[in-house]
Design a protein around this motif. Structure first.
Motif, PDB file in Angstrom:
ATOM      1  N   ARG A  26      69.484  38.241  -8.547  1.00 19.14           N
ATOM      2  CA  ARG A  26      68.910  39.001  -7.269  1.00 19.14           C
ATOM      3  C   ARG A  26      69.794  40.260  -6.929  1.00 19.14           C
ATOM      4  O   ARG A  26      69.512  41.027  -5.893  1.00 19.14           O
ATOM      5  CB  ARG A  26      68.392  38.267  -6.201  1.00 19.14           C
ATOM      6  CG  ARG A  26      67.323  37.465  -6.745  1.00 19.14           C
ATOM      7  CD  ARG A  26      67.280  36.134  -5.609  1.00 19.14           C
ATOM      8  NE  ARG A  26      65.802  35.726  -5.825  1.00 19.14           N
ATOM      9  CZ  ARG A  26      65.888  34.795  -6.693  1.00 19.14           C
ATOM     10  NH1 ARG A  26      66.827  34.277  -7.725  1.00 19.14           N
ATOM     11  NH2 ARG A  26      64.682  34.113  -6.966  1.00 19.14           N
ATOM     12  N   LEU A  67      66.877  34.474  -0.123  1.00 17.86           N
ATOM     13  CA  LEU A  67      66.565  34.630  -1.643  1.00 17.86           C
ATOM     14  C   LEU A  67      65.292  34.930  -2.048  1.00 17.86           C
ATOM     15  O   LEU A  67      64.732  35.663  -2.714  1.00 17.86           O
ATOM     16  CB  LEU A  67      67.231  33.544  -2.311  1.00 17.86           C
ATOM     17  CG  LEU A  67      68.633  33.414  -2.233  1.00 17.86           C
ATOM     18  CD1 LEU A  67      69.186  31.912  -2.821  1.00 17.86           C
ATOM     19  CD2 LEU A  67      69.450  34.522  -3.017  1.00 17.86           C
ATOM     20  N   ILE A  70      64.137  38.472  -1.311  1.00 17.35           N
ATOM     21  CA  ILE A  70      64.444  39.498  -2.460  1.00 17.35           C
ATOM     22  C   ILE A  70      63.641  39.367  -3.536  1.00 17.35           C
ATOM     23  O   ILE A  70      63.092  40.346  -4.293  1.00 17.35           O
ATOM     24  CB  ILE A  70      65.884  39.160  -2.903  1.00 17.35           C
ATOM     25  CG1 ILE A  70      66.810  39.414  -1.650  1.00 17.35           C
ATOM     26  CG2 ILE A  70      66.319  40.407  -3.917  1.00 17.35           C
ATOM     27  CD1 ILE A  70      66.745  40.662  -0.919  1.00 17.35           C
ATOM     28  N   ASP A  71      63.445  38.237  -4.074  1.00 14.12           N
ATOM     29  CA  ASP A  71      62.402  37.752  -5.126  1.00 14.12           C
ATOM     30  C   ASP A  71      62.165  36.261  -5.064  1.00 14.12           C
ATOM     31  O   ASP A  71      63.161  35.439  -5.009  1.00 14.12           O
ATOM     32  CB  ASP A  71      63.034  38.036  -6.562  1.00 14.12           C
ATOM     33  CG  ASP A  71      62.205  37.890  -7.699  1.00 14.12           C
ATOM     34  OD1 ASP A  71      62.798  37.770  -8.868  1.00 14.12           O
ATOM     35  OD2 ASP A  71      61.343  37.715  -7.498  1.00 14.12           O
TER      36      ASP A  71
END
Length: 276
Positions: A26, A67, A70-71
């Motif tokens: 990421r 996390l 972010i994705d």
């Protein structure tokens, strides 16, 4: 398949290694992850190096939340991370302990499933007991005990498993998930040392992919006598055991002769012939 003796020591999956992988993919720095999770950058560094014990549920949840922003983590990644954090740890009994749980009535039940394939296996794919149809379908497996050991070291596995490499790959990925969910790395370290002698195992293990089951229920086998393709519809059911309630499963395989499946027959098996 000959083992490769020139190798570095394989290590079981850890929370820190997976966290580092998720962070790197990421493009997130330790400092950025730490700030958003409410911990220090040095704490993240210690986690990734394995210098600290398991993080708390609150810390793991905070790391996952950021996390995810972010994705989003996949279902498997999320479970794998939680398992490696030690949330839901259990220890494995020995094969001998599990075999002692297989009663005479349970063994008779295996025979009642003939001519279908039936076996009691543990969650590490060790064969605890099986009927004759199972033993004939997977020649040498009962003696080798473990499915991955049989895949990699027994030439018969290559002969009868028409999608041998695909089955090996799935089982190695499944092993990674299994180690994480068990938290018991004592047995896995020894097992990895044994399997790490094989180049294909090392190649697949280095992928870092975890799995928690089969994507489909059918495996294709060449009949050990006639060489004809058989499609085995596989089902796994948990078996009650007072001592080890989650460790014993029954494998049931319902075989049919392959029709026009498009599954290639093994050219190394000269007796293979398509159905008429």
């Amino acid at each position: 398949m000959k083992p490769n003796k020139d190798f570095e020591e394989l290590k079981p999956p850890t929370f820190g290694l997976l966290l580092r992988k998720l962070r790197d993919t990421r493009g997130v720095s330790r400092e950025r992850l730490a700030f958003n999770a409410g911990v220090s950058a040095s704490y993240i560094s210690h986690l990734e190096k394995g210098d600290r014990g398991h993080p708390t549920r609150e810390v793991v949840d905070a790391l996952v939340r950021y996390l995810d922003r972010i994705d989003p983590l996949s279902v498997v990644e999320r479970r794998h991370l939680l398992d490696l954090a030690g949330l839901g740890v259990s220890e494995f009994p020995s094969i001998q302990q599990l075999r002692a749980e297989i009663t005479d009535d349970m063994r008779r039940a295996l025979d009642l499933h003939e001519p279908n394939l039936a076996a009691y296996i543990d969650t590490r794919w060790n064969v605890l007991a099986c009927n004759q149809s199972y033993a004939r379908a997977f020649p040498g497996l009962a003696e080798d005990v473990n499915i991955l050991r049989w895949y990699l070291s027994n030439d018969k596995a290559r002969e009868v498993m028409l999608e041998w490499e695909e089955e090996v790959r799935l089982t190695v990925h499944w092993l990674r998930g299994l180690i994480a969910s068990s938290g018991d790395t004592a047995w896995s370290a020894d097992f990895l040392a044994e399997l790490g002698r094989f180049g294909l195992f090392r190649e697949i293990w280095d992928d870092g992919i975890a799995a928690y089951g089969r994507p489909n229920s059918v495996m294709h086998l060449a009949d050990d006598v006639t060489g004809r393709c058989r499609a085995i519809d596989v089902q796994l059911f948990s078996v009650f055991s007072a001592a080890y309630p989650t460790q014993i499963q029954i494998f049931l395989g319902i075989p049919t002769w392959c029709a026009d499946t498009g599954v290639p027959l093994d050219p190394g098996h000269p007796s293979l012939t398509p159905d008429e």
